[in-house]
Motif scaffolding. Structure first.
Motif, mmCIF file in Angstrom:
data_model
loop_
_atom_site.group_PDB
_atom_site.id
_atom_site.type_symbol
_atom_site.label_atom_id
_atom_site.label_comp_id
_atom_site.label_asym_id
_atom_site.label_seq_id
_atom_site.Cartn_x
_atom_site.Cartn_y
_atom_site.Cartn_z
ATOM 1 N N LEU A 285 0.835 -1.210 0.000
ATOM 2 C CA LEU A 285 0.000 0.000 0.000
ATOM 3 C C LEU A 285 0.867 1.256 0.000
ATOM 4 O O LEU A 285 0.584 2.217 -0.724
ATOM 5 C CB LEU A 285 -0.935 0.015 1.221
ATOM 6 C CG LEU A 285 -1.850 1.244 1.302
ATOM 7 C CD1 LEU A 285 -2.918 1.208 0.210
ATOM 8 C CD2 LEU A 285 -2.501 1.362 2.672
ATOM 9 N N LYS A 286 1.937 1.241 0.804
ATOM 10 C CA LYS A 286 2.845 2.387 0.830
ATOM 11 C C LYS A 286 3.441 2.627 -0.549
ATOM 12 O O LYS A 286 3.500 3.745 -1.038
ATOM 13 C CB LYS A 286 3.987 2.162 1.843
ATOM 14 C CG LYS A 286 3.651 2.621 3.236
ATOM 15 C CD LYS A 286 4.908 2.763 4.101
ATOM 16 C CE LYS A 286 4.501 3.057 5.539
ATOM 17 N NZ LYS A 286 5.626 3.239 6.450
ATOM 18 N N THR B 29 0.834 3.824 -3.121
ATOM 19 C CA THR B 29 0.477 5.227 -2.848
ATOM 20 C C THR B 29 1.602 6.150 -3.307
ATOM 21 O O THR B 29 1.346 7.200 -3.916
ATOM 22 C CB THR B 29 0.185 5.431 -1.349
ATOM 23 O OG1 THR B 29 -0.834 4.509 -0.951
ATOM 24 C CG2 THR B 29 -0.322 6.834 -1.068
ATOM 25 N N MET B 30 2.849 5.753 -3.035
ATOM 26 C CA MET B 30 3.983 6.567 -3.482
ATOM 27 C C MET B 30 4.007 6.681 -4.999
ATOM 28 O O MET B 30 4.157 7.770 -5.545
ATOM 29 C CB MET B 30 5.300 5.954 -2.989
ATOM 30 C CG MET B 30 5.510 6.063 -1.496
ATOM 31 S SD MET B 30 7.239 5.808 -1.014
ATOM 32 C CE MET B 30 7.524 4.151 -1.588
ATOM 33 N N ALA C 147 -0.007 8.012 -6.466
ATOM 34 C CA ALA C 147 -0.389 9.367 -6.036
ATOM 35 C C ALA C 147 0.793 10.322 -6.084
ATOM 36 O O ALA C 147 0.620 11.533 -6.204
ATOM 37 C CB ALA C 147 -0.960 9.323 -4.608
ATOM 38 N N GLY C 148 2.007 9.754 -5.984
ATOM 39 C CA GLY C 148 3.208 10.598 -5.965
ATOM 40 C C GLY C 148 3.770 10.790 -7.357
ATOM 41 O O GLY C 148 3.431 11.739 -8.052
ATOM 42 N N MET D 231 12.274 9.606 5.526
ATOM 43 C CA MET D 231 11.795 8.457 4.739
ATOM 44 C C MET D 231 12.384 8.458 3.327
ATOM 45 O O MET D 231 12.742 7.401 2.800
ATOM 46 C CB MET D 231 10.267 8.470 4.682
ATOM 47 C CG MET D 231 9.659 7.231 4.055
ATOM 48 S SD MET D 231 7.838 7.302 4.147
ATOM 49 C CE MET D 231 7.399 5.902 3.115
ATOM 50 N N THR E 18 9.510 12.862 -4.867
ATOM 51 C CA THR E 18 8.139 13.088 -5.338
ATOM 52 C C THR E 18 7.229 11.963 -4.854
ATOM 53 O O THR E 18 6.104 12.206 -4.402
ATOM 54 C CB THR E 18 8.101 13.206 -6.878
ATOM 55 O OG1 THR E 18 9.008 14.223 -7.282
ATOM 56 C CG2 THR E 18 6.704 13.562 -7.364
ATOM 57 N N MET E 19 7.734 10.734 -4.922
ATOM 58 C CA MET E 19 6.940 9.596 -4.443
ATOM 59 C C MET E 19 6.649 9.728 -2.952
ATOM 60 O O MET E 19 5.512 9.555 -2.508
ATOM 61 C CB MET E 19 7.672 8.277 -4.712
ATOM 62 C CG MET E 19 7.751 7.910 -6.179
ATOM 63 S SD MET E 19 8.174 6.157 -6.438
ATOM 64 C CE MET E 19 9.725 6.044 -5.601
ATOM 65 N N VAL E 20 7.673 10.039 -2.185
ATOM 66 C CA VAL E 20 7.512 10.056 -0.726
ATOM 67 C C VAL E 20 6.718 11.286 -0.272
ATOM 68 O O VAL E 20 5.749 11.167 0.484
ATOM 69 C CB VAL E 20 8.886 10.012 -0.017
ATOM 70 C CG1 VAL E 20 8.722 10.197 1.485
ATOM 71 C CG2 VAL E 20 9.574 8.682 -0.309
ATOM 72 N N ALA F 107 4.920 13.775 -2.132
ATOM 73 C CA ALA F 107 3.607 14.005 -2.757
ATOM 74 C C ALA F 107 2.718 12.775 -2.672
ATOM 75 O O ALA F 107 1.492 12.886 -2.699
ATOM 76 C CB ALA F 107 3.787 14.411 -4.216
ATOM 77 N N GLY F 108 3.352 11.597 -2.568
ATOM 78 C CA GLY F 108 2.593 10.362 -2.533
ATOM 79 C C GLY F 108 2.271 9.935 -1.116
ATOM 80 O O GLY F 108 1.227 10.275 -0.574
ATOM 81 N N TRP F 109 3.203 9.255 -0.479
ATOM 82 C CA TRP F 109 2.894 8.661 0.812
ATOM 83 C C TRP F 109 2.590 9.692 1.907
ATOM 84 O O TRP F 109 1.513 9.683 2.513
ATOM 85 C CB TRP F 109 4.011 7.713 1.277
ATOM 86 C CG TRP F 109 3.696 7.135 2.620
ATOM 87 C CD1 TRP F 109 4.318 7.405 3.784
ATOM 88 C CD2 TRP F 109 2.603 6.261 2.931
ATOM 89 N NE1 TRP F 109 3.713 6.734 4.813
ATOM 90 C CE2 TRP F 109 2.654 6.030 4.318
ATOM 91 C CE3 TRP F 109 1.600 5.651 2.170
ATOM 92 C CZ2 TRP F 109 1.729 5.217 4.962
ATOM 93 C CZ3 TRP F 109 0.686 4.832 2.821
ATOM 94 C CH2 TRP F 109 0.758 4.622 4.190
ATOM 95 N N LYS G 202 -0.594 11.990 1.233
ATOM 96 C CA LYS G 202 -1.890 11.297 1.283
ATOM 97 C C LYS G 202 -2.169 10.728 2.677
ATOM 98 O O LYS G 202 -3.330 10.656 3.096
ATOM 99 C CB LYS G 202 -1.972 10.197 0.216
ATOM 100 C CG LYS G 202 -1.842 10.714 -1.206
ATOM 101 C CD LYS G 202 -2.661 11.982 -1.468
ATOM 102 C CE LYS G 202 -2.245 12.681 -2.739
ATOM 103 N NZ LYS G 202 -2.655 14.110 -2.762
#
Lengths: 256, 256
Positions: A69-70, A73-74, A77-78, B43, B73-75, B77-79, B82
């Motif tokens: 899930l992490k 989501t990264m 959504a990222g 992270m 960007t993943m960490v 804007a994403g994890w 959200k």
């Protein structure tokens, strides 16, 4: 009613930057209200592998444990969402990225465990139609990734086709809605070895027949189930198409 | 003018779920218009390491190469974004996540290469004040991560303190703005070994003196530069505080 296009893009179209650019160019040319929904492609699987999180799949669907899930989501959504938003901004489309949690746009419920425990997979319960429509009326082009939430602090992984179907269905009370599932082929193929064998149209009556004959199989079945569900829910036009179908009549059209 | 609070949270506060929950509880209690800006914590560094991307830091600032940009960007804007949005939704705050690319909210420029090439680091050029204010008037609580874009399809990594300062400054023409930089200490410490040695206030005149004396050093210097910049730009109240300062007078207050 005013027209609205919900375009879902997935598969190889979000994996290759050149294909993605071509899709976004075509999407930006749609000169009425529009929404983009994207899947994540295989990047999430690759990152899971590199982080040592083994992929779990059952019947072609990902089992979403906490670590997965992490990662999804990264990635969804990222990286993928913000890449798409920034590319659309470049070509002067006032795009804005959404997960289902943002503005409480899509409320979902963790899928209950029956034979299979899908983990943190979310089944959509409610679209915040009034909230979403405010953005649309304001000229915003929403870009949805395949992440929702349960309203109780839990993010959930939700199939992007289902998100597109739910958004299109929910907005069909306010707009004449066109729902396009866009992928790397030009439509549903009668013969998967022949890219030109695109069905021009498929009626619901023929759907189960085509399945029994083995012509429609695998991941195409839930995609087509979404297509017919959307029509039942009041979506006006539904098709499965390739990039060429975004601004033309090309692709496989569905009818009840 | 109506009050607006811009709360920036960073460091350990976004790394520990229990601390983050406490911060968000306090944030949700602010009963006027508000914006949250979050850093990413460690992270991103951890994931870079696990993916085999060596961290590059110069003077405490991250050098953002292409691979690192993807990870941040993943960490961010994403994890992290959200997670925060879903937690705020849980406690009935109508939160919505933003990068600078979403709705073209923060336009930045890739930092020009002088002595150091910071890579894909963005210096803020423009905040979309009118767009942002529309959402604020509509009851939305924006949650900003530390990612911006250049309007030409390039995402950029931007310091979260700077984002908070820019948002607060841009909105000071419309609101009485309170800018709080919130971290794991209760304010600026006269003695870093003594958590109770919090400066009650610091005036600009004393800032260079405190630096020369070695009392203010390291990462606290750019943070305080942001604080004074915000005051110069018209922000009404600026402080550096801990969780206890979010809804009280506690913390280090800044004055010109």
């Amino acid at each position: 009613m005013k027209p609205l296009t919900v375009l879902k893009i997935g598969g190889k179209l979000v994996e290759s930057e050149s294909e993605l650019n071509e899709v976004l160019q075509q999407f930006s040319k749609i000169n009425h209200t529009k929404i983009l929904v994207h899947g994540g492609g295989k990047m999430a699987t690759e990152i899971c592998e590199r982080l040592g999180i083994p992929p779990k799949m059952v019947n072609g669907r990902r089992i979403t444990d906490e670590k997965t899930l992490k990662v999804v989501t990264m990635v969804y959504a990222g990286w993928t969402n913000k890449l798409i938003v920034s590319q659309l901004q470049k070509i002067k489309t006032q795009a804005m990225g959404f997960s289902g949690a943002d503005g409480n746009m899509i409320l979902a419920k963790k899928r209950s465990v029956k034979e299979i425990d899908y983990g943190f997979a979310g089944d959509i319960q409610k679209v915040n139609v009034e909230g979403l429509n405010k953005w649309l009326l304001d000229g915003i082009t929403p870009v949805f990734c395949a992440i929702t939430h349960d309203g109780n602090g839990q993010l959930l992984n939700t199939n992007a086709d289902t998100i597109a179907t739910s958004l299109a269905s929910a907005l069909s009370s306010k707009y004449h809605v066109r729902l396009n599932f866009c992928f790397e082929k030009e439509g549903v193929l009668a013969n998967t070895a022949d890219d030109t064998s695109v069905f021009r149209m498929i009626q619901y009556d023929n759907f189960s027949k085509l399945q029994k004959q083995g012509i429609i199989k695998g991941g195409m079945i839930p995609k087509m189930e979404n297509a017919f569900q959307a029509l039942v829910a009041g979506v006006n036009e539904v098709k499965i198409c390739g990039i060429l179908g975004i601004n033309s009549d090309k692709g496989t059209h569905f009818y009840l």
